[in-house]
Design a protein around this motif. Structure first.
Motif: not given
Length: 161
Positions: A39, A43, A47
């Protein structure tokens, strides 16, 4: 594939106070850590993609602004050029009008001079040639070049009378 992500545990290293349930919890924690790191990677990718998209949008806005600036400078240049051409056209039109007026005045003067010449030399051999000149078309290019000369001659004649 799941076997690679599960850490190997030796059950004999647990003390008697730890139950097999505790080992299961340790395995579950290591799996959750792995999924958490997946995860986190997701992420991080999100980003990076978001940052990349923002940078791309910024570059796009800059290109659009540059294009608009170029269009505005082109509009200003074309307006100036249009104004210059309009001014030149007005000047040429005024010069044309002046040439037409000068041409009409010179035709009147030529006609009057022919009448005077005919009146003075009624029996002259030139009288026939002068009447034939009435029908000759006027060459405006010649008149334009000679207009300053004709004006000075006319001024000189006027001074004599």
């Amino acid at each position: 594939m799941m076997q690679n992500t599960i850490p190997s545990f030796h059950f004999n290293t647990f003390s008697n106070s730890q139950s097999p349930l505790a080992a299961h919890e340790l395995i579950a924690r290591s799996l959750s850590t792995t999924s958490t790191s997946d995860e986190a990677d997701a992420d991080e990718r999100r980003q990076r993609r978001m940052i990349s998209n923002r940078e791309s949008a910024r570059r796009s806005r800059m290109r659009k602004q540059k294009y608009l600036d170029e269009l505005w400078s082109r509009v200003i240049r074309l307006r100036n050029e249009n104004r210059t051409i309009t001014d030149k056209l007005n000047h040429v039109s005024e010069c044309h009008d002046q040439v037409v007026r000068d041409n009409a005045r010179l035709k009147e003067e030529a006609s009057e001079l022919r009448r005077m010449a005919i009146d003075v030399g009624i029996g002259s051999p030139f009288s026939l040639a002068l009447t034939e000149l009435e029908e000759v078309p006027c060459n405006t290019a010649y008149l334009r070049a000679e207009s300053t000369t004709n004006q000075s001659i006319t001024n000189s004649v006027n001074l004599l009378y």
